[in-house]
Design a protein around this motif. Structure first.
Motif, PDB file in Angstrom:
ATOM      1  N   THR A  57       0.827  -1.205   0.000  1.00 33.23           N
ATOM      2  CA  THR A  57       0.000   0.000   0.000  1.00 33.23           C
ATOM      3  C   THR A  57       0.861   1.255   0.000  1.00 33.23           C
ATOM      4  OG1 THR A  57      -1.654  -1.207   1.284  1.00 33.23           O
ATOM      5  CG2 THR A  57      -1.847   1.190   1.231  1.00 33.23           C
ATOM      6  N   ILE A  58       1.842   1.294   0.888  1.00 31.41           N
ATOM      7  CA  ILE A  58       2.732   2.451   0.982  1.00 31.41           C
ATOM      8  C   ILE A  58       3.547   2.590  -0.299  1.00 31.41           C
ATOM      9  CG2 ILE A  58       4.686   3.437   2.232  1.00 31.41           C
ATOM     10  CD1 ILE A  58       2.105   3.631   3.786  1.00 31.41           C
ATOM     11  N   ARG A  59       4.030   1.469  -0.834  1.00 24.77           N
ATOM     12  CA  ARG A  59       4.822   1.534  -2.070  1.00 24.77           C
ATOM     13  C   ARG A  59       3.985   2.054  -3.234  1.00 24.77           C
ATOM     14  NH1 ARG A  59       7.589  -3.989  -0.963  1.00 24.77           N
ATOM     15  NH2 ARG A  59       5.485  -4.539  -1.478  1.00 24.77           N
ATOM     16  N   GLY A  60       2.706   1.714  -3.266  1.00 31.38           N
ATOM     17  CA  GLY A  60       1.812   2.242  -4.302  1.00 31.38           C
ATOM     18  C   GLY A  60       1.628   3.734  -4.167  1.00 31.38           C
ATOM     19  N   MET A  61       1.501   4.206  -2.934  1.00 31.07           N
ATOM     20  CA  MET A  61       1.378   5.645  -2.699  1.00 31.07           C
ATOM     21  C   MET A  61       2.661   6.365  -3.127  1.00 31.07           C
ATOM     22  SD  MET A  61      -0.427   5.357   1.003  1.00 31.07           S
ATOM     23  CE  MET A  61      -0.808   7.051   1.349  1.00 31.07           C
ATOM     24  N   LEU A  62       3.799   5.755  -2.828  1.00 29.40           N
ATOM     25  CA  LEU A  62       5.078   6.366  -3.191  1.00 29.40           C
ATOM     26  C   LEU A  62       5.267   6.378  -4.702  1.00 29.40           C
ATOM     27  CD1 LEU A  62       7.345   4.857  -0.425  1.00 29.40           C
ATOM     28  CD2 LEU A  62       6.460   7.178  -0.584  1.00 29.40           C
ATOM     29  N   GLN A  63       4.731   5.388  -5.381  1.00 31.49           N
ATOM     30  CA  GLN A  63       4.823   5.350  -6.841  1.00 31.49           C
ATOM     31  C   GLN A  63       4.096   6.552  -7.447  1.00 31.49           C
ATOM     32  OE1 GLN A  63       6.631   3.197  -8.569  1.00 31.49           O
ATOM     33  NE2 GLN A  63       6.044   4.108 -10.534  1.00 31.49           N
ATOM     34  N   GLN A  64       3.005   6.968  -6.812  1.00 29.40           N
ATOM     35  CA  GLN A  64       2.238   8.119  -7.298  1.00 29.40           C
ATOM     36  C   GLN A  64       3.016   9.416  -7.169  1.00 29.40           C
ATOM     37  OE1 GLN A  64      -1.500   8.598  -5.307  1.00 29.40           O
ATOM     38  NE2 GLN A  64      -2.615   8.102  -7.173  1.00 29.40           N
ATOM     39  N   VAL A  65       3.759   9.576  -6.079  1.00 34.37           N
ATOM     40  CA  VAL A  65       4.428  10.848  -5.797  1.00 34.37           C
ATOM     41  C   VAL A  65       5.945  10.717  -5.867  1.00 34.37           C
ATOM     42  CG1 VAL A  65       2.535  11.786  -4.424  1.00 34.37           C
ATOM     43  CG2 VAL A  65       4.288  10.420  -3.317  1.00 34.37           C
ATOM     44  N   LYS A  66       6.448   9.799  -6.681  1.00 37.34           N
ATOM     45  CA  LYS A  66       7.884   9.509  -6.697  1.00 37.34           C
ATOM     46  C   LYS A  66       8.728  10.700  -7.120  1.00 37.34           C
ATOM     47  CE  LYS A  66       7.580   7.332 -11.210  1.00 37.34           C
ATOM     48  NZ  LYS A  66       7.618   6.068 -11.893  1.00 37.34           N
ATOM     49  N   ARG A  67       8.173  11.656  -7.868  1.00 40.99           N
ATOM     50  CA  ARG A  67       8.974  12.800  -8.277  1.00 40.99           C
ATOM     51  C   ARG A  67       9.057  13.876  -7.190  1.00 40.99           C
ATOM     52  NH1 ARG A  67       7.051  17.379 -10.218  1.00 40.99           N
ATOM     53  NH2 ARG A  67       4.816  17.751 -10.057  1.00 40.99           N
ATOM     54  N   LEU A  68       8.253  13.734  -6.158  1.00 42.72           N
ATOM     55  CA  LEU A  68       8.232  14.721  -5.080  1.00 42.72           C
ATOM     56  C   LEU A  68       9.005  14.280  -3.844  1.00 42.72           C
ATOM     57  CD1 LEU A  68       4.420  15.534  -5.217  1.00 42.72           C
ATOM     58  CD2 LEU A  68       6.249  16.844  -6.258  1.00 42.72           C
ATOM     59  N   VAL A  69       9.327  13.011  -3.737  1.00 41.81           N
ATOM     60  CA  VAL A  69       9.919  12.463  -2.515  1.00 41.81           C
ATOM     61  C   VAL A  69      11.212  11.714  -2.806  1.00 41.81           C
ATOM     62  CG1 VAL A  69       7.688  12.235  -1.350  1.00 41.81           C
ATOM     63  CG2 VAL A  69       8.599  10.316  -2.642  1.00 41.81           C
ATOM     64  N   VAL A  70      11.997  11.504  -1.742  1.00 43.49           N
ATOM     65  CA  VAL A  70      13.171  10.636  -1.786  1.00 43.49           C
ATOM     66  C   VAL A  70      12.910   9.521  -0.789  1.00 43.49           C
ATOM     67  CG1 VAL A  70      15.610  10.461  -1.187  1.00 43.49           C
ATOM     68  CG2 VAL A  70      14.795  12.396  -2.488  1.00 43.49           C
ATOM     69  N   ILE A  71      13.159   8.291  -1.224  1.00 45.21           N
ATOM     70  CA  ILE A  71      12.893   7.118  -0.391  1.00 45.21           C
ATOM     71  C   ILE A  71      14.216   6.480  -0.016  1.00 45.21           C
ATOM     72  CG2 ILE A  71      11.669   4.927  -0.272  1.00 45.21           C
ATOM     73  CD1 ILE A  71      10.163   6.173  -2.862  1.00 45.21           C
ATOM     74  N   GLU A  72      14.408   6.236   1.269  1.00 42.26           N
ATOM     75  CA  GLU A  72      15.642   5.628   1.763  1.00 42.26           C
ATOM     76  C   GLU A  72      15.311   4.419   2.629  1.00 42.26           C
ATOM     77  OE1 GLU A  72      18.641   9.314   2.432  1.00 42.26           O
ATOM     78  OE2 GLU A  72      16.969   9.162   3.817  1.00 42.26           O
ATOM     79  N   THR A  73      16.219   3.455   2.641  1.00 40.87           N
ATOM     80  CA  THR A  73      16.080   2.333   3.563  1.00 40.87           C
ATOM     81  C   THR A  73      16.648   2.765   4.912  1.00 40.87           C
ATOM     82  OG1 THR A  73      18.215   1.436   2.979  1.00 40.87           O
ATOM     83  CG2 THR A  73      16.332   0.642   1.709  1.00 40.87           C
ATOM     84  N   GLU A  74      16.473   1.919   5.892  1.00 41.22           N
ATOM     85  CA  GLU A  74      16.946   2.236   7.239  1.00 41.22           C
ATOM     86  C   GLU A  74      18.459   2.438   7.263  1.00 41.22           C
ATOM     87  OE1 GLU A  74      15.497   0.659  11.591  1.00 41.22           O
ATOM     88  OE2 GLU A  74      14.905  -0.400   9.780  1.00 41.22           O
ATOM     89  N   GLU A  75      19.163   1.572   6.563  1.00 40.71           N
ATOM     90  CA  GLU A  75      20.628   1.647   6.524  1.00 40.71           C
ATOM     91  C   GLU A  75      21.098   2.952   5.869  1.00 40.71           C
ATOM     92  OE1 GLU A  75      23.980  -0.625   3.915  1.00 40.71           O
ATOM     93  OE2 GLU A  75      22.379  -1.850   4.763  1.00 40.71           O
ATOM     94  N   MET A  76      20.459   3.325   4.763  1.00 38.93           N
ATOM     95  CA  MET A  76      20.835   4.545   4.057  1.00 38.93           C
ATOM     96  C   MET A  76      20.523   5.784   4.893  1.00 38.93           C
ATOM     97  SD  MET A  76      19.327   3.227   0.458  1.00 38.93           S
ATOM     98  CE  MET A  76      19.430   4.697  -0.499  1.00 38.93           C
TER      99      MET A  76
END
Length: 107
Positions: A57-76
């Protein structure tokens, strides 16, 4: 290494149960659907980071706004925060030794 640089370098990104999402572009001028998605992610201001679980669900939401956000993993995210802390660390004061010689030949 942030998510964009990791993508550009094609570096393997480890799977993480949590995602750190940072809003890097402003909301004015975006579509109403995108603004609503950002509200649901609780991203209201630029350069704010939220932690969300890595679900479809969250990944689908992020796909919609991918040009507005930066996504990082915990390690990064932890590596970036550590780098920022090192950069902002207090440095010892710079001490300049002035010689106490007076000008000779003064009247």
């Amino acid at each position: 290494m942030n998510a964009f640089k990791a993508f550009k370098a094609q570096a393997p990104v480890a799977w993480s149960s949590n995602l750190y999402i940072t809003l890097v572009r402003g909301m004015p001028g975006t579509r109403k659907v995108h603004r609503r998605t950002l509200e649901l992610l609780r991203l209201r201001k630029c350069n704010r980071t939220v932690m969300r679980s890595n679900t479809p669900t969250i990944r689908g939401m992020l796909q919609q706004v991918k040009r507005l956000v930066v996504i990082e993993t915990e390690e990064m995210y932890n590596a970036r925060k550590e780098n920022d802390a090192k950069h902002r660390a207090l440095r010892p004061p710079l001490v300049i030794g002035h010689s106490s010689t007076s000008p000779s030949g003064s009247s």
